[in-house]
Motif scaffolding. Structure first.
Motif, PDB file in Angstrom:
ATOM      1  N   PRO A  88      17.747 -13.640  -4.780  1.00 41.96           N
ATOM      2  CA  PRO A  88      18.919 -12.847  -5.156  1.00 41.96           C
ATOM      3  C   PRO A  88      19.021 -12.590  -6.658  1.00 41.96           C
ATOM      4  O   PRO A  88      19.806 -11.750  -7.085  1.00 41.96           O
ATOM      5  N   GLY A  89      18.275 -13.345  -7.457  1.00 43.85           N
ATOM      6  CA  GLY A  89      18.189 -13.077  -8.877  1.00 43.85           C
ATOM      7  C   GLY A  89      19.356 -13.566  -9.703  1.00 43.85           C
ATOM      8  O   GLY A  89      19.889 -14.659  -9.479  1.00 43.85           O
ATOM      9  N   VAL A  90      19.763 -12.732 -10.668  1.00 39.26           N
ATOM     10  CA  VAL A  90      20.767 -13.066 -11.677  1.00 39.26           C
ATOM     11  C   VAL A  90      21.860 -12.005 -11.613  1.00 39.26           C
ATOM     12  O   VAL A  90      21.570 -10.807 -11.588  1.00 39.26           O
ATOM     13  N   ASN A  91      23.124 -12.431 -11.599  1.00 41.40           N
ATOM     14  CA  ASN A  91      24.194 -11.433 -11.480  1.00 41.40           C
ATOM     15  C   ASN A  91      24.523 -10.799 -12.829  1.00 41.40           C
ATOM     16  O   ASN A  91      23.890 -11.088 -13.855  1.00 41.40           O
ATOM     17  N   ALA A  92      25.538  -9.946 -12.839  1.00 42.29           N
ATOM     18  CA  ALA A  92      25.867  -9.173 -14.034  1.00 42.29           C
ATOM     19  C   ALA A  92      26.359 -10.042 -15.188  1.00 42.29           C
ATOM     20  O   ALA A  92      26.369  -9.598 -16.340  1.00 42.29           O
ATOM     21  N   LYS A  93      26.774 -11.278 -14.895  1.00 44.61           N
ATOM     22  CA  LYS A  93      27.230 -12.191 -15.936  1.00 44.61           C
ATOM     23  C   LYS A  93      26.156 -13.193 -16.344  1.00 44.61           C
ATOM     24  O   LYS A  93      26.423 -14.123 -17.106  1.00 44.61           O
ATOM     25  N   GLY A  94      24.956 -13.017 -15.797  1.00 48.54           N
ATOM     26  CA  GLY A  94      23.870 -13.919 -16.154  1.00 48.54           C
ATOM     27  C   GLY A  94      23.780 -15.162 -15.303  1.00 48.54           C
ATOM     28  O   GLY A  94      22.944 -16.035 -15.568  1.00 48.54           O
ATOM     29  N   MET A  95      24.622 -15.275 -14.267  1.00 51.64           N
ATOM     30  CA  MET A  95      24.579 -16.462 -13.416  1.00 51.64           C
ATOM     31  C   MET A  95      23.395 -16.371 -12.450  1.00 51.64           C
ATOM     32  O   MET A  95      23.218 -15.367 -11.767  1.00 51.64           O
ATOM     33  N   ILE A  96      22.619 -17.429 -12.412  1.00 54.89           N
ATOM     34  CA  ILE A  96      21.457 -17.503 -11.535  1.00 54.89           C
ATOM     35  C   ILE A  96      21.896 -18.007 -10.167  1.00 54.89           C
ATOM     36  O   ILE A  96      22.703 -18.936 -10.059  1.00 54.89           O
ATOM     37  N   HIS A  97      21.357 -17.410  -9.111  1.00 54.01           N
ATOM     38  CA  HIS A  97      21.635 -17.889  -7.752  1.00 54.01           C
ATOM     39  C   HIS A  97      21.102 -19.313  -7.622  1.00 54.01           C
ATOM     40  O   HIS A  97      19.895 -19.551  -7.646  1.00 54.01           O
ATOM     41  N   ALA A  98      22.022 -20.277  -7.498  1.00 51.03           N
ATOM     42  CA  ALA A  98      21.618 -21.693  -7.480  1.00 51.03           C
ATOM     43  C   ALA A  98      22.582 -22.515  -6.633  1.00 51.03           C
ATOM     44  O   ALA A  98      23.295 -23.384  -7.141  1.00 51.03           O
TER      45      ALA A  98
END
Length: 297
Positions: free
Chosen positions: A68-78
């Motif tokens: 899912p990658g990284v969202n618009a705020k830089g949060m990594i799917h974790a």
């Protein structure tokens, strides 16, 4: 340790059960893997865990981000870690130009960083082999959701599939296999011809308004606003809509709620309904892909 990745240092940031399976294969192939945000893992030969993504990427020749990658705020799917994990500009600054960065889906936040830093950014979710293999658990998961939510059987129901791409085709075949009456909506003449060859009625999106009232369940695979409020108003009250396109999907969910139509956004089903299979797909494809990227350096 031998293997095609012997001597390769890989940083894995975030991930879910899929990436755990991938990690096992990377280690088997001889990689040295530095992990951050993948939860509690038994440390063994070749694997070290770090709390900070910045520490994990130090000296790494390959970066792997979750599907899912990284969202618009830089949060990594974790989802396997207790604390939020961020792909910051400081982390980006520690990754040299030319470094392969593998991710399922890259959003603008990551794409901008990759362009600025000159990485080899590889989006794997749209690669044919991965997309076709992932279409199997996606279709099974979509059918499972439909069986749970519908008050009728799929056998004999009117099932509309929007988009006859890799996921749509697999889904249509599975629906037909359980006895659903499948109708395909696609803009491409060639794909509509494929549907005809399979025995499925096929229509264009401009024709959808005239027939949508007959659908018991609609599966959307198109990442564009195709199920508008105007179209939803023409559906029957009991229709079920399962949107499989990437967030935000192709359905006007606000209109669906106002019209009291059941609509659910269900992206990323492989990692939810069949994480081991989805992980095995990553393990099958990523090692050779990494080698190919490193050969370009």
């Amino acid at each position: 340790m031998g293997g095609m990745l012997a001597g390769t240092r890989v940083a894995m940031l975030g991930g879910d059960a899929r990436e755990v399976i991938l990690l096992e294969e990377l280690l088997r192939q001889g990689a040295e893997v530095r992990v951050a945000g993948l939860g509690d893992l038994p440390e063994g030969e070749g694997c070290t865990s770090w709390e900070d993504p910045l520490a994990a990427v130090q000296g790494a020749g390959v970066i792997i981000l979750p599907v899912p990658g990284v969202n618009a705020k830089g949060m990594i799917h974790a989802p396997r870690t207790r604390q939020p994990l961020y792909f910051t500009r400081e982390v980006a600054g520690a990754i040299p130009a030319g470094t392969p960065v593998l991710v399922g889906v890259a959003r603008a936040y990551l794409k901008d960083m990759a362009a600025e830093r000159g990485w080899q950014l590889v989006e794997t979710a749209e690669m044919d082999e991965m997309a076709i293999l992932n279409s199997i658990p996606t279709a099974e998961g979509a059918i499972m959701l439909a069986m749970q939510e519908l008050p009728i059987t799929l056998h004999g129901c009117e099932a509309f599939v929007l988009g006859l791409g890799r996921t749509g085709f697999t889904l249509a075949r599975m629906l037909a296999g359980v006895g659903a009456r499948v109708t395909v909506i696609d803009r491409g003449a060639a794909d509509r011809a494929r549907a005809y060859a399979e025995g499925w009625p096929a229509f264009t999106f401009t024709e959808l308004a005239a027939i949508v009232e007959g659908a018991d369940v609609i599966f959307n695979t198109v990442p564009a606003p195709v199920l508008t409020g105007e179209l939803l108003a023409r559906t029957k009250p009991g229709v079920l809509i399962i949107d499989l396109a990437a967030d935000p999907g192709g359905t006007d969910f606000t209109a669906a709620a106002a019209l009291q139509r059941r609509a659910m956004l269900a992206p990323g089903l492989p990692g939810k309904v069949a994480p081991r299979t989805a992980g095995q797909i990553l393990a099958r494809l990523y090692p050779a892909l990494i080698v190919k990227c490193l050969e370009r350096l």
